[in-house]
Design an enzyme around this catalytic site. Sequence first.
Site, PDB file in Angstrom:
ATOM      1  N   ASP A 255      43.233  38.476  55.063  1.00 30.94           N
ATOM      2  CA  ASP A 255      43.063  38.770  53.640  1.00 30.94           C
ATOM      3  C   ASP A 255      42.290  37.603  53.017  1.00 30.94           C
ATOM      4  O   ASP A 255      41.305  37.152  53.570  1.00 30.94           O
ATOM      5  CB  ASP A 255      44.421  39.016  52.986  1.00 30.94           C
ATOM      6  CG  ASP A 255      44.310  39.807  51.682  1.00 30.94           C
ATOM      7  OD1 ASP A 255      43.194  40.160  51.290  1.00 30.94           O
ATOM      8  OD2 ASP A 255      45.346  40.067  51.058  1.00 30.94           O
ATOM      9  N   ASP A 259      43.560  32.781  46.653  1.00 33.32           N
ATOM     10  CA  ASP A 259      43.597  33.701  45.513  1.00 33.32           C
ATOM     11  C   ASP A 259      44.375  33.075  44.365  1.00 33.32           C
ATOM     12  O   ASP A 259      45.442  32.473  44.575  1.00 33.32           O
ATOM     13  CB  ASP A 259      44.234  35.029  45.917  1.00 33.32           C
ATOM     14  CG  ASP A 259      43.280  35.928  46.703  1.00 33.32           C
ATOM     15  OD1 ASP A 259      42.138  35.485  46.961  1.00 33.32           O
ATOM     16  OD2 ASP A 259      43.669  37.046  47.059  1.00 33.32           O
ATOM     17  N   ARG A 312      33.249  37.432  47.379  1.00 35.43           N
ATOM     18  CA  ARG A 312      34.301  36.864  46.535  1.00 35.43           C
ATOM     19  C   ARG A 312      34.299  35.335  46.536  1.00 35.43           C
ATOM     20  O   ARG A 312      35.252  34.707  46.961  1.00 35.43           O
ATOM     21  CB  ARG A 312      35.686  37.374  46.952  1.00 35.43           C
ATOM     22  CG  ARG A 312      35.846  38.866  46.915  1.00 35.43           C
ATOM     23  CD  ARG A 312      37.271  39.254  47.321  1.00 35.43           C
ATOM     24  NE  ARG A 312      37.439  40.709  47.347  1.00 35.43           N
ATOM     25  CZ  ARG A 312      38.561  41.320  47.693  1.00 35.43           C
ATOM     26  NH1 ARG A 312      39.622  40.596  48.043  1.00 35.43           N
ATOM     27  NH2 ARG A 312      38.646  42.637  47.695  1.00 35.43           N
TER      28      ARG A 312
END
Length: 437
Positions: A255, A259, A312
Amino acid sequence: MNAQIWHGHATKRAAVLIGCTALVLGLTGTGAQAGPRDLGRQVLAPGDGWGSAGAGTTGGSAADSEHVYTVTTWAEFKAALKAGGSAPKIIKVKGMIDAVSAGCDAFAADGYDFQQYLKDYDPAVWGNDKPASGPQEDLRVASAAAQDSAIKAAVPSNTTIVGVGRNSGILGGSLQIKAVSNVILRNLTIEAPLDCFPKWDPTDDNKTGNWNSEYDAVVVHGTDQVWIDHNTFTDGRYPDSTRPAYFGKVFQQHDGLTDIVRGANHVTVSWNSFENHDKNMLIGNSDSTAAEDAGKLKVTLHHNRFDGILQRSPRVRFGQVDAYNNHYVVTEEQKSDYYIFGIGISSQLHASHNAISLPAGASAGKALKKWNEAPLTAENNYVNGKRTDLIAVHNAEIPQETLQSGAGWTPTLRTKVDHPKSVPGIVAHGAGAGRLR
């Protein structure tokens, strides 16, 4: 369970996954000597990004000698995190410690068999109209829960975690900086967690199915005052390029790397190396979290190197994000499908004085990706050594995603701003674990 090559870990079962606090307390060793080279005592300087706003970020720098720990195993590390609650603490990680040293099979529920899982949920058998269910999916869920408990480590308030020397860090663990305050991570090599039990969702991707994985390397969730500095984040031994495909879809086992979500605020991410990964960093993880995120998610990224990162870097929702003096390197393999900055709902991205290195034939317009209408500022950025208006190039190349200029704010919390032409050399020399001077 049948052993699978895709797990990538040894199969012997660990005797202990979680150590006792007393074990760690016996390993304090180094004491609490202050000094210019004691990384545990260093704090984020005033004016160095959003992490310096408000109360500033000091981590565990005020720890007394009883709350300084040196750890060499994952069990010791988790025990040190728990010891002393939220009293200031310094945890020194010595060597590379492995959260999955026993291998993926150590987490597998009795009866779980990956080959049987593939047979049961093959689209030719199961179809794509309903989620996976039944005995093997239930056993996969139980196996995933065991891994979740073992590899997640909750970081308390007022904590500094530092790597000792040039080659120290964490393999396969997930640092959960959740609902706390005042945390520092420095000089660590962090290998992204490998999800041992990804979920097959037959209905995903327009009912063509997809593998979905869990576990970010670092999660900053509902936390303020965080400094993430001079770390190396990588897929390490298990790059996505080596993942097999099942049912025509890549068996995704990673993943995010870092974050920052759910009302997190005042974060500085500086001098890190992010390497060879797909989904790198979300700042805001949902369009429906305005109640938590509006007015927060204030993050600075500076002097980081993003090399071989597909997307990202970051993707932003809601936050006032300042990205300057970073170096983005796109590989030949990624050039047709990359983006750097994702422009999401109510985001206010200010990206300037960055350097972008693209291979021949790559589109500079793809550096920006529009998800929602949200003006941004992108100025004085250089692509392959040439000053480039990223918004203008994007709008010319991808007119169906026209972006508006003007984030509506001007960053003030910046250290020295280097010329973008100098950034690749400066960052190559200084970013990542083992580079602190």
